[in-house]
Motif scaffolding. Sequence first.
Motif, PDB file in Angstrom:
ATOM      1  N   PRO A   1      -3.949   4.404  -3.018  1.00 42.19           N
ATOM      2  CA  PRO A   1      -5.021   4.052  -2.074  1.00 42.19           C
ATOM      3  C   PRO A   1      -6.395   4.195  -2.708  1.00 42.19           C
ATOM      4  O   PRO A   1      -6.589   4.974  -3.642  1.00 42.19           O
ATOM      5  CB  PRO A   1      -4.826   5.054  -0.935  1.00 42.19           C
ATOM      6  CG  PRO A   1      -4.119   6.216  -1.553  1.00 42.19           C
ATOM      7  CD  PRO A   1      -3.277   5.664  -2.681  1.00 42.19           C
ATOM      8  N   LEU A   2      -7.329   3.435  -2.174  1.00 46.73           N
ATOM      9  CA  LEU A   2      -8.717   3.515  -2.625  1.00 46.73           C
ATOM     10  C   LEU A   2      -9.474   4.490  -1.738  1.00 46.73           C
ATOM     11  O   LEU A   2      -9.111   4.680  -0.575  1.00 46.73           O
ATOM     12  CB  LEU A   2      -9.362   2.127  -2.549  1.00 46.73           C
ATOM     13  CG  LEU A   2      -8.752   1.085  -3.485  1.00 46.73           C
ATOM     14  CD1 LEU A   2      -9.271  -0.292  -3.131  1.00 46.73           C
ATOM     15  CD2 LEU A   2      -9.056   1.415  -4.934  1.00 46.73           C
ATOM     16  N   PRO A   3     -10.540   5.095  -2.260  1.00 43.29           N
ATOM     17  CA  PRO A   3     -11.319   6.033  -1.430  1.00 43.29           C
ATOM     18  C   PRO A   3     -11.881   5.339  -0.190  1.00 43.29           C
ATOM     19  O   PRO A   3     -12.439   4.246  -0.285  1.00 43.29           O
ATOM     20  CB  PRO A   3     -12.451   6.483  -2.353  1.00 43.29           C
ATOM     21  CG  PRO A   3     -12.037   6.105  -3.732  1.00 43.29           C
ATOM     22  CD  PRO A   3     -11.068   4.967  -3.604  1.00 43.29           C
ATOM     23  N   SER A   4     -11.731   5.961   0.969  1.00 39.53           N
ATOM     24  CA  SER A   4     -12.170   5.346   2.223  1.00 39.53           C
ATOM     25  C   SER A   4     -13.685   5.336   2.377  1.00 39.53           C
ATOM     26  O   SER A   4     -14.208   4.632   3.228  1.00 39.53           O
ATOM     27  CB  SER A   4     -11.523   6.066   3.403  1.00 39.53           C
ATOM     28  OG  SER A   4     -11.896   7.427   3.386  1.00 39.53           O
ATOM     29  N   TRP A   5     -14.394   6.097   1.559  1.00 40.42           N
ATOM     30  CA  TRP A   5     -15.841   6.152   1.690  1.00 40.42           C
ATOM     31  C   TRP A   5     -16.533   4.951   1.037  1.00 40.42           C
ATOM     32  O   TRP A   5     -17.719   4.741   1.205  1.00 40.42           O
ATOM     33  CB  TRP A   5     -16.394   7.459   1.107  1.00 40.42           C
ATOM     34  CG  TRP A   5     -15.914   7.747  -0.293  1.00 40.42           C
ATOM     35  CD1 TRP A   5     -14.857   8.534  -0.632  1.00 40.42           C
ATOM     36  CD2 TRP A   5     -16.461   7.247  -1.517  1.00 40.42           C
ATOM     37  NE1 TRP A   5     -14.698   8.557  -1.999  1.00 40.42           N
ATOM     38  CE2 TRP A   5     -15.696   7.778  -2.572  1.00 40.42           C
ATOM     39  CE3 TRP A   5     -17.527   6.408  -1.843  1.00 40.42           C
ATOM     40  CZ2 TRP A   5     -15.936   7.495  -3.908  1.00 40.42           C
ATOM     41  CZ3 TRP A   5     -17.779   6.129  -3.176  1.00 40.42           C
ATOM     42  CH2 TRP A   5     -16.993   6.668  -4.191  1.00 40.42           C
TER      43      TRP A   5
ATOM     44  N   ASN B   1      -9.595  -3.449  -4.629  1.00 39.54           N
ATOM     45  CA  ASN B   1      -8.221  -3.741  -4.243  1.00 39.54           C
ATOM     46  C   ASN B   1      -7.716  -4.975  -4.989  1.00 39.54           C
ATOM     47  O   ASN B   1      -6.590  -4.987  -5.495  1.00 39.54           O
ATOM     48  CB  ASN B   1      -8.110  -3.946  -2.731  1.00 39.54           C
ATOM     49  CG  ASN B   1      -6.685  -4.136  -2.298  1.00 39.54           C
ATOM     50  OD1 ASN B   1      -5.828  -3.298  -2.562  1.00 39.54           O
ATOM     51  ND2 ASN B   1      -6.426  -5.238  -1.631  1.00 39.54           N
TER      52      ASN B   1
ATOM     53  N   ASP C   1     -16.885  -1.718   2.483  1.00 40.91           N
ATOM     54  CA  ASP C   1     -15.825  -2.733   2.565  1.00 40.91           C
ATOM     55  C   ASP C   1     -15.829  -3.752   1.420  1.00 40.91           C
ATOM     56  O   ASP C   1     -14.766  -4.044   0.878  1.00 40.91           O
ATOM     57  CB  ASP C   1     -15.883  -3.458   3.908  1.00 40.91           C
ATOM     58  CG  ASP C   1     -15.347  -2.591   5.041  1.00 40.91           C
ATOM     59  OD1 ASP C   1     -14.694  -1.562   4.752  1.00 40.91           O
ATOM     60  OD2 ASP C   1     -15.580  -2.942   6.210  1.00 40.91           O
TER      61      ASP C   1
ATOM     62  N   LYS D   1       0.856  -1.179   0.000  1.00 39.31           N
ATOM     63  CA  LYS D   1       0.000   0.000   0.000  1.00 39.31           C
ATOM     64  C   LYS D   1       0.892   1.229   0.000  1.00 39.31           C
ATOM     65  O   LYS D   1       2.034   1.177   0.463  1.00 39.31           O
ATOM     66  CB  LYS D   1      -0.878   0.025   1.250  1.00 39.31           C
ATOM     67  CG  LYS D   1      -1.878  -1.083   1.318  1.00 39.31           C
ATOM     68  CD  LYS D   1      -2.644  -0.990   2.629  1.00 39.31           C
ATOM     69  CE  LYS D   1      -3.628  -2.125   2.755  1.00 39.31           C
ATOM     70  NZ  LYS D   1      -4.319  -2.091   4.040  1.00 39.31           N
TER      71      LYS D   1
ATOM     72  N   ILE E   1     -14.307  -2.079  -1.542  1.00 41.30           N
ATOM     73  CA  ILE E   1     -12.872  -1.857  -1.336  1.00 41.30           C
ATOM     74  C   ILE E   1     -12.119  -3.162  -1.609  1.00 41.30           C
ATOM     75  O   ILE E   1     -11.096  -3.172  -2.297  1.00 41.30           O
ATOM     76  CB  ILE E   1     -12.581  -1.329   0.081  1.00 41.30           C
ATOM     77  CG1 ILE E   1     -13.029   0.136   0.179  1.00 41.30           C
ATOM     78  CG2 ILE E   1     -11.106  -1.454   0.424  1.00 41.30           C
ATOM     79  CD1 ILE E   1     -12.846   0.746   1.553  1.00 41.30           C
TER      80      ILE E   1
END
Length: 174
Positions: free
Chosen positions: A30-34, A44, A37, A10, A40
Motif C-alpha cells: 500500500p501507498l501512504p494515505s497522507w 500507484n 490523490d 492491493k 497516489i
Amino acid sequence: KGVEVTFLSKKGDFSHLVQEDRNHLHALNPLPSWLPDPLIALFNTINVVLTLIRHRERYDILHAHILVNGMMAAMAGRLVGCPSLAKVASVGPLGEIQRHRNAWLPRLRHRLICLLDSIGATTPEVRAELIAYGYPRDRIASIPNGVDAVFFQPGKRTTVTEEPRVLCISRFVV
C-alpha cells in the motif's frame, strides 16, 4: 481449462482463500494515505507498471478490468512486448470513457487506452462509445455479459414452480 491466471491486487487479508488460490495472487504494497490523490495515482501507476515488468515471466497476456487498469496494462505490455486487453462495462455520463474524458490529462489517457491491443465491449452501447472515443473498431471484441437479457426479463418467471432468484457478484464504487 488449462489457463494459469495470476491476479494483481492491493494488499489485503486473503486468509479466506485456499493456499492454491493464494499462490496465484500478487499483492502490491500500500501507498501512504497522507499523499495527495494525484500523487497516489501517479505512484500507484508506477508501482503497478514496474511490478508487471519485474514479473513478466509469469504471464503471456495482460487482461485488465476497467480502463484505468487497462492504461497500466497497455504501458507494461508495450514495454515488455506482451499483448494487453481490457474490458469496458459502463457507458454514458457516469461510464468509464466519460470519466477519462473528464479526468486529469485526458489526451494522455486516450493515447494510453489506444495502446491496448484489444478492448472487450459488453454491450453494443459500449462498442459505439469506444468507436466515438476513437478506439479502432477492428480491435473491439463484443463479449456480452453472462446473463441472457432476453430470457431473464424483470417480472418474467423462469420456471412455473418458483420465483426467480438472482445472485449479483460485483463491486460497488461511487
